[in-house]
Design a protein around this motif. Structure first.
Motif, PDB file in Angstrom:
ATOM      1  N   SER B   5     -41.462  26.356   2.475  1.00 16.80           N
ATOM      2  CA  SER B   5     -41.873  27.436   1.583  1.00 16.80           C
ATOM      3  C   SER B   5     -40.679  28.316   1.308  1.00 16.80           C
ATOM      4  CB  SER B   5     -42.987  28.261   2.224  1.00 16.80           C
ATOM      5  OG  SER B   5     -42.509  28.860   3.400  1.00 16.80           O
ATOM      6  N   ALA B   6     -40.746  28.987   0.243  1.00 16.01           N
ATOM      7  CA  ALA B   6     -39.667  29.912  -0.088  1.00 16.01           C
ATOM      8  C   ALA B   6     -40.249  31.075  -0.837  1.00 16.01           C
ATOM      9  CB  ALA B   6     -38.623  29.220  -0.941  1.00 16.01           C
ATOM     10  N   ILE B   7     -39.825  32.252  -0.439  1.00  9.89           N
ATOM     11  CA  ILE B   7     -40.261  33.435  -1.179  1.00  9.89           C
ATOM     12  C   ILE B   7     -39.034  34.079  -1.760  1.00  9.89           C
ATOM     13  CG2 ILE B   7     -42.354  33.808   0.144  1.00  9.89           C
ATOM     14  CD1 ILE B   7     -40.851  35.845   1.768  1.00  9.89           C
ATOM     15  N   THR B   8     -39.257  34.786  -2.783  1.00 16.33           N
ATOM     16  CA  THR B   8     -38.119  35.363  -3.486  1.00 16.33           C
ATOM     17  C   THR B   8     -38.000  36.823  -3.141  1.00 16.33           C
ATOM     18  OG1 THR B   8     -38.585  33.890  -5.274  1.00 16.33           O
ATOM     19  CG2 THR B   8     -37.086  35.692  -5.723  1.00 16.33           C
TER      20      THR B   8
END
Lengths: 599, 167
Positions: B5-8
């Motif tokens: 997952s990646a959040i900005t």
């Protein structure tokens, strides 16, 4: 997993949008929008989780606040009560010492061996091991332990420390030791009525043990500490020590040697004269010290159970609690009063016809003899009731009773023994008083005194006319040091000249031919005998008398004053029953105190 | 969890939230960049979009280290990295010393209690011996011994002679 699912669905949505628009920008915008939606959902859930934890924290903090602050005092008390232990420290009860510091009554702790029957287990083994150590028969121990009980059973008390050590080493289950204080009397029952005794709670119940209970008892202390679940003291816990204040030792005026001599002579005299009892008091006139106070019958201080209700009369300090009519020994007081007032002198003559009519009542001499013309000294030598009745008339009631009061009659001496009575003396102010009382009171009948009162009064002649308060305690040895009690001069009763005159008259009394066998070689003794009939409801019983004697020795430089009394002697008269005792006692006194002869 | 997952971040930098990175993730990105060469690997950043790392420039780093580096100044990071074990060691040593001291005091306390009990025993024995001594010195005992064990008897008054001695 929910997060992965969201991403996948977002990707599917993005792909769907791309198919419709077939434009990259549109696809990118759709993907971005989907990511925003996913991010918002994530933030919402994070907020919920935070709120949940915050709520839990609030509840915990509130509960903590309640326990620690709102109800903190209550829980503090509960906790303290759970682990707090107050271990009492008993104060040592002071000892009673004789005038030379020899112990007469001391407190010593002894171990008691006791058993908790339910924990003993193998009774046969325990009994077999304990019996030879405690010197208690096997059968006796078995009867105490079998059947077992929940309550502690004392197997043997007053166990010496050596025996207690052996019991410890046996390490028997259910067998314990407990130290308890015991009042011990190294000299046995010496001066029992003066010393008194204590109860099981160690409070004084009679004698000096009672009247000086506050000084002897001291103040108990305590250790305020904390203990663990096993009951052991926590070393690092709070420990607040309040030390006990030990009781003071009393240094008495009693001399154990003279006390023992007096008791031996008294017991012998009671036996020889078939008397019902008696007493001997020995005092020092200058200081008021009572060197010996022997009573018969008395009680046993060393018995396991001292008090026997059937013999309650024996536990009193009879030298202050029992009053009696002193008889002719009181003639010295009346004679001194008249001489001090100048009414008569030793050479004043009166005619003793053997009887005298006083207000219609005929008073006769004790031997019914008519002594003829007599000086005042002769009146004392013959112990003439007629002469004293005449004297009382010359002196008058006001002056006689005033002098009696100045000699301390009718008032407590303040010797600090429990139950002291004042004696009985009727005066013209009493409705029951009659003229005949004046005459009889002058020769010691119709008036009652305590032995200590009489000793104090006679001591005036040996003390240049001063009345000194008698005492049994001359000092206290306490935690704060030694406190010496000074002798107390109460008042000047008669002039020194009168006192010396009376002494000389009493020497003449003791040296009369009838008492010749009882003189002590090398010493002059001033003495006066007395024989008092005992009062009954219908008059006096002349067959039951109190034979007594007061003496001062040596007459030149008085050091001792003595009162000897025998109750109900077979030979009735004080001159016969008490004078022999005085001789032996005087010999002991001058020998023990190394009094040089005077002639 | 197998995905990543990646959040900005607001600054447009990528925070890796996954504990592991699947081996095909980088390849997929790289593959996409290779299949679409017309699009630059690093585009103008837009709000809500993850910047695409340049090919060959991605070096996975531990997330915690990234956070430390982002929140602490350089000097602080150095100090934190150096002093933390030292502080932990110091606290441990102090705690150990305190424990040893406390244990020693407790042991001494129990020793004191034992010795006090022993002293009380000796005092008790002393009291009893003093009493025995007083009893042996009492006139009652002396007379009893003299008459019963030694066979003495009290003299009659006639058997006593008092002598006058020169002073």
């Amino acid at each position: 997993m929910a997060y992965v699912h969201t991403l996948r669905s977002t990707s599917r949505t993005a792909r769907g949008l791309a198919a419709v628009t077939s434009s990259d920008d549109q696809v990118m915008e759709a993907a971005a929008r989907a990511e925003v939606v996913a991010t918002r959902g994530l933030q919402t859930r994070l907020l919920l989780i935070c709120a949940l934890f915050l709520g839990c924290a609030v509840v915990l903090v509130w509960r903590l606040f309640t326990l620690q602050v709102r109800e903190g005092v209550h829980y503090q008390q509960l906790g303290d009560a759970e682990r707090r232990a107050e271990i009492p420290i008993a104060a040592r009860r002071g000892a009673l010492l004789d005038t030379n510091g020899n112990p007469l009554a001391v407190t010593v702790r002894y171990d008691s061996v006791y058993a908790l029957g339910s924990l003993v287990g193998d009774v046969d083994r325990v009994v077999a091991q304990l019996s030879p150590v405690l010197d208690v028969p096997v059968a006796r121990l078995r009867s105490l332990l079998d059947p077992p009980t929940e309550r502690p059973v004392v197997l043997r008390s007053r166990v010496p420390s050596a025996v207690a050590e052996r019991v410890k080493q046996l390490e028997l289950p259910g067998i314990y030791l407990d130290a308890e204080p015991i009042r011990q009397y190294p000299e046995g029952s010496l001066a029992a009525q003066v010393l008194g005794f204590v109860g099981h709670d160690f409070n004084g119940l009679s004698g000096l043990e009672l009247s000086f209970d506050h000084e002897l008892a001291g103040t108990p202390g305590a250790i305020d500490t904390e203990r663990d679940t096993s009951g052991q003291e926590i070393s690092l816990g709070r420990r607040l020590l309040t030390p006990p204040r030990e009781g003071s030792d009393l240094v008495l005026t009693i001399d154990r040697y003279m006390q023992r001599v007096a008791e031996r002579l008294l017991n012998q005299a009671v036996l020889d004269n078939h008397a019902s009892g008696g007493l001997i008091l020995i005092g020092e006139p200058r200081t008021g010290n009572i060197l010996a106070a022997a009573n018969s019958p008395t009680y046993n201080l060393t018995a396991d159970e001292i008090f026997d209700p059937r013999q309650a009369d024996r536990y009193k300090s009879k030298i202050v609690t029992d009053q009696y009519e002193p008889g002719s020994t009181l003639k010295t007081i009346a004679m001194a009063s008249a001489i001090d007032q100048g009414v008569v002198s030793p050479g004043t003559m009166m005619n003793d016809t053997g009887s005298i009519n006083v207000a219609g009542t005929i008073i006769r001499n004790w031997n019914y003899a008519a002594n003829g013309p007599s000086t005042m000294t002769d009146v004392l030598v013959h112990s003439s009731n007629v002469g004293m009745s005449w004297l009382s008339g010359q002196l008058g009631p006001d002056r006689l009773y005033d002098y009696y009061a100045r000699f301390g009659l009718g008032q407590p001496t303040g010797v600090r023994l429990p139950g002291e009575v004042t004696g009985t003396m009727r005066t013209p102010r009493d409705a029951a008083w009659t003229r005949i009382d004046l005459a009889t009171n002058a020769f010691g009948q119709g008036i009652a005194v305590t032995p200590v009162q009489l000793l104090q009064a006679v001591s005036v002649f040996a003390n240049d006319g001063q009345l000194v308060q008698p005492r049994l305690v001359r000092g206290l040895r306490g935690p704060d040091g030694v406190e010496e009690l000074s002798p107390r001069v109460v008042r000047q009763v008669v002039s020194p000249k009168t006192a010396r005159t009376l002494l000389q008259m009493m020497v003449t009394v003791h040296e009369q031919p009838a008492l010749q066998p009882y003189r002590v070689a090398g010493y002059h003794i001033a003495a006066k005998t007395g024989t008092a009939d005992t009062p009954t409801n219908v008059g006096y019983n002349t067959d039951l008398t109190v034979g007594s004697l007061v003496a001062i020795l040596p007459a030149e430089q008085p050091r001792f004053v003595v009162l000897i009394r025998l109750d109900g002697p077979e030979k009735l008269y004080g001159g016969i029953v008490a004078a022999p005792v005085l001789k032996e006692l005087a010999q002991e006194l001058v020998t023990y105190y190394r009094v040089p002869p005077t002639n | 969890m197998t995905g990543r997952s990646a959040i900005t971040s607001p600054a447009g930098r990528v925070r890796s939230a996954g504990s592991s990175r699947p081996p095909d993730a980088g390849q997929r990105r790289r593959g996409r960049a290779e299949t679409a060469p017309s699009r630059p690997a690093t585009t103008k950043s837009r709000p809500g979009l993850s910047p695409r790392p340049a090919v060959g420039s991605i070096r996975p780093r531990p997330a915690a280290l990234e956070w430390q580096e982002s929140s602490l100044p350089l000097l602080g990071r150095l100090r934190a990295a150096g002093w933390l074990p030292t502080a932990l060691l110091a606290v441990s040593v102090v705690a150990l010393v305190y424990l040893l001291e406390t244990s020693g005091v407790a042991t001494t306390g129990y020793d004191i209690q034992r010795l006090q009990a022993e002293r009380a025993d000796w005092q008790l024995r002393n009291e009893q011996l003093r009493l025995e001594l007083a009893k042996r010195r009492s006139l009652t005992w002396v007379e009893s011994e003299a008459t019963s064990r030694l066979g003495m008897q009290r003299p009659d008054s006639g058997s006593l002679t008092y002598l006058r001695t020169p002073r």
